[in-house]
Design an enzyme around this catalytic site. Sequence first.
Site, PDB file in Angstrom:
ATOM      1  N   ASN A   1     -15.659  65.103 -35.897  1.00  0.00           N
ATOM      2  CA  ASN A   1     -15.818  64.706 -37.293  1.00  0.00           C
ATOM      3  C   ASN A   1     -16.979  65.485 -37.914  1.00  0.00           C
ATOM      4  O   ASN A   1     -16.801  66.602 -38.307  1.00  0.00           O
ATOM      5  CB  ASN A   1     -15.979  63.197 -37.454  1.00  0.00           C
ATOM      6  CG  ASN A   1     -15.704  62.765 -38.901  1.00  0.00           C
ATOM      7  OD1 ASN A   1     -15.196  63.562 -39.686  1.00  0.00           O
ATOM      8  ND2 ASN A   1     -16.031  61.544 -39.256  1.00  0.00           N
TER       9      ASN A   1
ATOM     10  N   GLY B   1     -12.378  71.252 -42.069  1.00  0.00           N
ATOM     11  CA  GLY B   1     -12.693  71.073 -43.496  1.00  0.00           C
ATOM     12  C   GLY B   1     -12.457  69.676 -44.027  1.00  0.00           C
ATOM     13  O   GLY B   1     -12.359  69.497 -45.242  1.00  0.00           O
ATOM     14  N   GLY B   2     -12.342  68.672 -43.128  1.00  0.00           N
ATOM     15  CA  GLY B   2     -12.183  67.296 -43.604  1.00  0.00           C
ATOM     16  C   GLY B   2     -11.033  67.207 -44.593  1.00  0.00           C
ATOM     17  O   GLY B   2      -9.947  67.749 -44.365  1.00  0.00           O
TER      18      GLY B   2
ATOM     19  N   SER C   1      -6.536  60.846 -40.231  1.00  0.00           N
ATOM     20  CA  SER C   1      -7.117  62.187 -40.245  1.00  0.00           C
ATOM     21  C   SER C   1      -6.483  63.037 -41.351  1.00  0.00           C
ATOM     22  O   SER C   1      -5.433  62.681 -41.896  1.00  0.00           O
ATOM     23  CB  SER C   1      -6.848  62.845 -38.892  1.00  0.00           C
ATOM     24  OG  SER C   1      -7.255  64.197 -38.914  1.00  0.00           O
ATOM     25  N   SER C   2      -7.129  64.141 -41.662  1.00  0.00           N
ATOM     26  CA  SER C   2      -6.541  65.143 -42.570  1.00  0.00           C
ATOM     27  C   SER C   2      -6.164  66.415 -41.813  1.00  0.00           C
ATOM     28  O   SER C   2      -5.775  67.418 -42.430  1.00  0.00           O
ATOM     29  CB  SER C   2      -7.539  65.512 -43.674  1.00  0.00           C
ATOM     30  OG  SER C   2      -7.874  64.389 -44.421  1.00  0.00           O
TER      31      SER C   2
ATOM     32  N   THR D   1     -14.943  70.932 -37.858  1.00  0.00           N
ATOM     33  CA  THR D   1     -13.822  70.630 -36.983  1.00  0.00           C
ATOM     34  C   THR D   1     -13.497  71.969 -36.344  1.00  0.00           C
ATOM     35  O   THR D   1     -14.128  72.971 -36.666  1.00  0.00           O
ATOM     36  CB  THR D   1     -12.664  70.069 -37.856  1.00  0.00           C
ATOM     37  OG1 THR D   1     -13.021  68.764 -38.309  1.00  0.00           O
ATOM     38  CG2 THR D   1     -11.342  69.976 -37.146  1.00  0.00           C
TER      39      THR D   1
HETATM   40  N1  GLY Z   1     -12.567  64.002 -39.169  1.00  0.00           N
HETATM   41  C1  GLY Z   1     -11.859  64.670 -40.169  1.00  0.00           C
HETATM   42  C2  GLY Z   1     -10.412  64.428 -40.114  1.00  0.00           C
HETATM   43  O1  GLY Z   1      -9.897  64.049 -39.089  1.00  0.00           O
HETATM   44  O2  GLY Z   1      -9.759  64.589 -41.109  1.00  0.00           O
END
Ligand code: GLY
Length: 548
Positions: free
Chosen positions: A378, A450-451, A429-430, A358
């Site tokens: 993503n 970092g997801g 999302s995170s 990201t």
């Molecule tokens: N694609 C990772 C997030 O949005 O958390």
Amino acid sequence: MPEAPNYLIQKNLVEDSVMVVSPHPLASEIGRDILRAGGNAIDAAVAVQYAIAVVYPRAGNLGGGGFMVIRQANGENAAIDYREKAPSKASRDMYLDSLGNVIPDLSTEGHLAAGVPGTVSGLIAVHEKYGKLDLRQLIEPAIKLAAEGFSITETEASRLNRFQEAFQKYNGPDCPFVKGNWQAGEVLKQTKLAQTLERIRDQGKAGFYAGPTAEAILTEMQQGNGIISLEDLQGYEARWRTPLVRPYKDYQVISMPPSSSGGVALLQMLEMIEPYPISTYGFHSVEAVHLMAEIERRVYADRAEHLGDTDFFDVPIDTLLSKNYLTNRMADFSPDSATVSASIHAGNFTIGLESFETTHTSVVDLEGNAVSVTTTLNSNFGSKVWVDEGGFFLNNEMDDFSVKPGVPNQFGLVGAEANAIAPNKRMLSSMTPTIIEKNGDLFMVLGSPGGSTIITAVFQVFINVAEFGMSLDQAVNVKRFHHQWLPDQILMEEGTLDTATQEALAAKGHQFHEVGAIAVVKAIQKLPDGRLQGVGDARNADDDAKGF
Ligand code: GLY
């Protein structure tokens, strides 16, 4: 053989007046130059976003989406959500076979993995409301980089090489990324991308969501059985949201509400940790890691059950952030033993760290306006589908939905009804773009890729500064750990904990799983003397701070 570019990379920079921290030196430089030319933090952030769409193609994007939090020098704040949304032809079980099983890779690669992109809508909206400089001035540098090309870094070359097979699977020979072997220093030209950027420069939003760019996306959809329609593109709107703002001791934390879980989760963690004398425990002590992991476990359990797009699901944000609720949530915390996370639907999986991609950019301008913006495709290069005539990759953000209750996505996150797929819904999302005040003044701007680990990384960096007394560069670069409820284990970077600490935590019931890098934070801190410290994370060789 080309020579690796000699970009000036500044990981830890202190300057008097302005700062930009981004994932690429060319992008940071463009942001800094916009500030020098009289632009404000919003102008710089927009220019950086267009630049990283060119120089950081694995995550910078036109075909993805993101979130931006703004704090103006007068203390007013704002947040904009330009997260991708599910196409109108999407349906709840679209990634399941006739037996109800998840079809491997369908939500992560190829045309069906793509949500309707939001980035251009978001950047246009934010510039219209807050920008000072003409949009042309903000996009021109990106157009030049795309049209004339730029030398790729070592990191970018290795990333491009790693994904050749996937590029070839989904793209024809015209895709400029398909090539035998990339080397640092080679020049990457993106003619089609330059043309798309020119259309955005000349027509604004219509330069992307209508005309030749929209046609290019639709042609791509037809070729690969995708479902994004012209109505989806024309109907896409970025949404202004009310930022989440909560105190932590002398600080005020401003972060992103849904459709990201980031702000809710971060503020829950801070509220839960506040009653404990964490600073006396010591950094990475048994007590501190145990407490933080137990907090993170509870927060991610809430995320899985309660968080989703508020336009579609009634997320009880006030309750989730209330002192009462969070005190109760910690009622079963024991300093002696780890709570066992419910293991239903957990399954066996490992988390693919190469997918933790990201972008984050932090900016502070001359007047003290601040922007924290996180945006993504993503995975690396998103769905791997490159829009032939548009010149950009499409995201694979559909995987951030809960494609089946309890079945983990690529980050190992599980979800349920709140984050089930529905037409036009935004996937959870995170991303956690965050701005923090101290005693009413700007204190910190931070965020990360970092997801699922973004939230814990932002949490830990702030706690490292506020409680463990670290300088910002230490706080960003020390090792990190992460607990996300399921899988029931502490993920940690190599060397995070010494053997004795790990054994003491294991005796409490914790399990461990070693991973590569956990998140890549880009942060700015306003120092007591008023100067700005910008820090790019050593975990990404190309992270860079520029200012003056
Ligand atoms: N694609 C990772 C997030 O949005 O958390």
